[in-house]
Motif scaffolding. Structure first.
Motif, PDB file in Angstrom:
ATOM      1  N   UNK A 394     -10.155   7.663   3.366  1.00 27.68           N
ATOM      2  CA  UNK A 394      -9.257   7.761   2.396  1.00 27.68           C
ATOM      3  C   UNK A 394      -8.004   6.881   2.125  1.00 27.68           C
ATOM      4  N   UNK A 395      -7.538   6.372   3.346  1.00 31.37           N
ATOM      5  CA  UNK A 395      -6.525   5.533   3.360  1.00 31.37           C
ATOM      6  C   UNK A 395      -6.834   4.045   3.316  1.00 31.37           C
ATOM      7  N   UNK A 396      -7.907   3.651   3.680  1.00 31.39           N
ATOM      8  CA  UNK A 396      -8.264   2.313   3.781  1.00 31.39           C
ATOM      9  C   UNK A 396      -7.957   1.498   2.433  1.00 31.39           C
ATOM     10  N   UNK A 397      -8.374   1.873   1.424  1.00 29.04           N
ATOM     11  CA  UNK A 397      -8.269   0.953   0.246  1.00 29.04           C
ATOM     12  C   UNK A 397      -6.880   0.946   0.016  1.00 29.04           C
ATOM     13  N   UNK A 398      -5.988   1.832  -0.013  1.00 27.88           N
ATOM     14  CA  UNK A 398      -4.727   1.831  -0.524  1.00 27.88           C
ATOM     15  C   UNK A 398      -3.843   0.862   0.570  1.00 27.88           C
ATOM     16  N   UNK A 399      -4.084   0.884   1.904  1.00 23.42           N
ATOM     17  CA  UNK A 399      -3.459   0.039   2.692  1.00 23.42           C
ATOM     18  C   UNK A 399      -3.831  -1.326   2.471  1.00 23.42           C
ATOM     19  N   UNK A 400      -5.027  -1.470   2.110  1.00 23.24           N
ATOM     20  CA  UNK A 400      -5.570  -3.017   1.639  1.00 23.24           C
ATOM     21  C   UNK A 400      -4.940  -3.632   0.374  1.00 23.24           C
ATOM     22  N   UNK A 401      -4.695  -2.464  -0.695  1.00 22.88           N
ATOM     23  CA  UNK A 401      -3.904  -2.943  -1.689  1.00 22.88           C
ATOM     24  C   UNK A 401      -2.520  -3.103  -1.676  1.00 22.88           C
ATOM     25  N   UNK A 402      -2.034  -2.473  -0.700  1.00 23.41           N
ATOM     26  CA  UNK A 402      -0.545  -2.713  -0.417  1.00 23.41           C
ATOM     27  C   UNK A 402      -0.469  -4.076   0.351  1.00 23.41           C
ATOM     28  N   UNK A 403      -1.320  -4.413   1.138  1.00 21.70           N
ATOM     29  CA  UNK A 403      -1.427  -5.803   1.698  1.00 21.70           C
ATOM     30  C   UNK A 403      -1.405  -6.961   0.540  1.00 21.70           C
ATOM     31  N   UNK A 404      -2.381  -6.533  -0.401  1.00 21.32           N
ATOM     32  CA  UNK A 404      -2.526  -7.240  -1.390  1.00 21.32           C
ATOM     33  C   UNK A 404      -1.350  -7.539  -2.354  1.00 21.32           C
ATOM     34  N   UNK A 405      -0.410  -6.353  -2.346  1.00 19.92           N
ATOM     35  CA  UNK A 405       0.722  -6.305  -3.261  1.00 19.92           C
ATOM     36  C   UNK A 405       1.810  -7.240  -2.655  1.00 19.92           C
ATOM     37  N   UNK A 406       1.893  -7.319  -1.125  1.00 16.45           N
ATOM     38  CA  UNK A 406       2.857  -7.950  -0.616  1.00 16.45           C
ATOM     39  C   UNK A 406       2.477  -9.432  -0.566  1.00 16.45           C
ATOM     40  N   UNK A 407       1.180  -9.857  -0.535  1.00 18.29           N
ATOM     41  CA  UNK A 407       0.697 -11.249  -0.709  1.00 18.29           C
ATOM     42  C   UNK A 407       1.126 -11.811  -2.058  1.00 18.29           C
ATOM     43  N   UNK A 408       1.045 -10.869  -3.268  1.00 19.62           N
ATOM     44  CA  UNK A 408       1.338 -11.306  -4.415  1.00 19.62           C
ATOM     45  C   UNK A 408       3.098 -11.523  -4.400  1.00 19.62           C
ATOM     46  N   UNK A 409       3.607 -10.647  -4.023  1.00 20.54           N
ATOM     47  CA  UNK A 409       5.210 -10.978  -3.911  1.00 20.54           C
ATOM     48  C   UNK A 409       5.411 -12.042  -3.174  1.00 20.54           C
TER      49      UNK A 409
END
Length: 704
Positions: A394-409
């Protein structure tokens, strides 16, 4: 010799059993959930002693697999011609037995030599163990078919060798037996794989387990596998029943709160905990974090004051630490809160980290770090989460998305886009989809790709109407806000902006969370050309900086807000602009800093000031591009463009709109558009995104 099926009839010596076959609906329900377990179960209920004849279970899918050339008519003829004992062997195989002569002799009560002959006959028959079940049942008769399965179960229980897939299959085939039900519940309780646990619980009910006794555990397991509809149906039953055990009721509330959070409606999670009230004691800290996130500080404080019930486990200590950290973010400032969140994260490992909860401690740590300009800390939290995450959890996708968000910033747009491709946006929960859609909009906005921005905005339409806003979804709201303004549909997110303002007001506008929202407000005012809106949010940032006791992030945003006000009033102080822009970049907002410097360059009246600020914008943009891999193909030479096209290309890569470029170069926006079209044709770019990549590779937007 133990009792055989001939002696047993309809009962075993180990437990009471019934020959009644489960109803079609019950069989179908349990069968659907058990299918995956039959294929994937790797655990044993207990080890089996080696057989001297052959391995009893290794042949399940080989010796009796129906060949592709065998017709249904041949299969029917084979079963019709088989004798009773061979049919008994076929029945055993349907339950997952291998061709073990010793076991066949015991279950069917035949001589050892006869059992060996039956093994050979079964090998030659190559009957499909799954498709042949109706034919075998019909040929043997229901009573005798179940009697064989009971005898097989008895033999396996006696030797402690019942495998998970066999136990589940026996229940699916209609065996009702107390010992089987107990074994299945024990299997479900101990299974590390939630899919196996879900199948085992469903099978246990088919075998005769009381549904009420396993309802709460089955509910949580269903949610862990992503079967939210089944989980919520059980939640509703447990909450509606007056005699539900208090612990089961707490489990139902926790599961329901988790599912509502994943649907992007955290306020419903808060409603559940408020309804539970004092019965939340064991989960009081979990409830407090949810209530803070939903904008109910009074309710959260009430939960934190509840007396502690139960032993001081790691889970309870971690929950308490996180709840106290949330209180700090509301009542003081981010610095002590961040330390507390990371302490809570350090307490979580193994089973504690894999618990089903409405929020992820690692995600909150990453979000709070991003909200306060500490991208390295956010990355550390997410890296820790990967140690316990499994793809599909349940948490895998959200953690990956947050990692992507950090990369975007951080300016690594390629890595952020790769995350979106990795997680598969269409399969996400509503909460996770909110972040994914907003990130796609943010990437399109930063690259200046209006077509992609419009496409991603339209894809988010339904989502915008279904979710609500909480402290943990302010980041995606900000990108949706700016995207809506860009495409001229800001009214679609006005209700969410109002929700966010009311939420923050209820919490006292805490800088740890509110600063990022107000910074998006500053950006929104700039894009919408609404000075009064800018004054409002810049003022909030200034007050936050005054209250934050030297917090660099709050001070940087406040300073940038004041600088933007001056720039939009055509009061260009190049030193102040450069200082503000570079400070933003240092705190993970390089794109915003380049935008500020670029706008100031656009409005500067003298060439020297404009050139200097444009170089600042270029250098900040360059600092981001260093993180992005260069295209593999050889880029065209910069000589391919005319002098005017080169000027246009430079400003396009820096993110200016056609109107802004036209004002800077004293030409119309339509002329700029024609220049861009010619550049695209000349370079052979297939899309705007490709054009931008090619221009960057040629050195535009990144030269000092």
């Amino acid at each position: 010799m133990a009792a055989s099926y001939r002696d047993l009839g309809l009962s075993t010596t180990s437990a009471t059993a019934s020959a009644e076959r489960p109803t079609a609906s019950a069989t179908e329900s349990a069968g659907q959930s058990a299918a995956s377990a039959t294929a994937s179960a790797r655990q044993r209920v207990a080890p089996r002693a080696p057989s001297t004849t052959c391995c009893p279970d290794r042949t399940d899918r080989t010796l009796l697999t129906r060949s592709a050339s065998t017709t249904d008519e041949t299969l029917r003829d084979t079963i019709e011609q088989a004798g009773d004992d061979l049919l008994g062997v076929f029945a055993m195989v349907t339950a997952g037995s291998g061709l073990d002569a010793e076991e066949i002799a015991e279950v069917l009560d035949v001589p050892a030599t006869g059992a060996v002959e039956l093994v050979e006959q079964a090998r030659q028959a190559r009957v499909d163990a799954v498709r042949s079940v109706p034919l075998i049942r019909d040929r043997l008769g229901e009573r005798r078919f179940l009697a064989v399965l009971h005898a097989f179960l008895t033999a396996r229980l006696r030797t402690d060798s019942l495998r998970p897939a066999q136990a589940i299959r026996l229940a699916e085939l209609g065996v009702r037996d107390d010992a089987l039900a107990t074994a299945l519940v024990r299997l479900a309780d101990s299974a590390l794989d939630p899919a196996i646990a879900a199948s085992a619980y469903a099978a246990a009910i088919l075998a005769g387990a009381d549904p009420a006794t396993v309802a709460a555990r089955r509910c949580e397991t269903a949610a862990r596998t992503g079967d939210d509809d089944t989980a919520m149906a059980i939640v509703e039953q447990l909450l509606a029943a007056a005699d539900t055990d208090p612990e089961d009721r707490r489990t139902a509330v926790r599961v329901g709160a988790t599912i509502w959070a994943s649907r992007g409606v955290l306020r419903r999670s808060a409603d559940l905990y408020r309804w539970l009230g004092s019965d939340s004691s064991a989960d009081a800290a979990l409830a407090a974090t949810v209530l803070y996130g939903a904008g109910d500080p009074r309710g959260a404080e009430t939960m934190l004051k509840a007396p502690t019930v139960g032993p001081p486990t790691d889970a309870m200590a971690a929950d308490r630490c996180l709840a106290e950290a949330m209180r700090h973010t509301i009542t003081t400032n981010a610095r002590p809160a961040l330390s507390s969140v990371f302490r809570a994260l350090a307490m979580q490992s193994g089973a504690v980290a894999r618990r089903l909860t409405p929020h992820s401690t690692a995600a909150i740590a990453a979000l709070l770090s991003v909200h306060n300009g500490d991208l390295s800390r956010a990355q550390a939290a997410l890296q820790r989460a990967t140690e316990t995450d499994a793809p599909g959890s349940r948490t895998w996708a959200f953690h990956r998305l947050l990692a992507g968000w950090v990369a975007m910033l951080a300016g690594d747009d390629e890595s952020a886009a790769a995350v979106l491709r990795e997680v598969g946006v269409d399969a996400l929960s509503r909460h996770d989809e909110l972040f994914a859609r907003a990130m796609a909009i943010g990437l399109a906005r930063r690259s200046g790709d209006y077509g992609a921005l419009t496409q991603h905005w339209q894809a988010a339409h339904l989502l915008i109407d279904e979710v609500s806003i909480d402290l943990f979804t302010l980041l995606p709201l900000g990108e949706l806000w700016l995207g809506g303004i860009r495409v001229g549909e800001s009214e679609r997110v006005e209700h969410l902006i109002t929700e966010a303002e009311n939420l923050l007001a209820a919490l006292g506008d805490p800088p740890a969370w509110a600063n990022t929202f107000h910074w998006y407000g500053v950006q929104a005012a700039i894009v919408a050309e609404a000075p009064q809106l800018l004054v409002k949010h810049a003022g909030s940032l200034r007050r936050a900086a005054e209250q934050s006791d030297g917090n660099e992030y709050a001070a940087a945003l406040a300073n940038a807000g004041r600088t933007w006000l001056q720039v939009l009033s055509d009061q260009i102080d190049p030193e102040r602009v450069e200082r503000s822009a570079r400070l933003l970049a240092r705190l993970g907002l390089a794109w915003d800093g380049a935008r500020l410097a670029g706008e100031a360059a656009l409005r500067a009246t003298d060439t020297a000031t404009a050139t200097g600020l444009l170089q600042v914008a270029r250098s900040l943009r360059q600092s981001q591009l260093r993180r992005t891999p260069e295209p593999a193909k050889t880029p065209p030479s910069s000589d391919a463009l005319s002098a005017r096209e080169a000027e246009v290309a430079e400003l396009v890569v820096l993110g200016f709109t056609y109107r802004e470029i036209g004002e800077r170069l004293y030409i119309s926006a339509k002329t700029v558009e024609h220049h861009v079209a010619r550049i695209r044709r000349r370079l052979g770019a297939g899309s705007r995104s490709e054009l931008l990549s090619m221009l960057r590779a040629m050195g535009y937007g990144s030269s000092p």
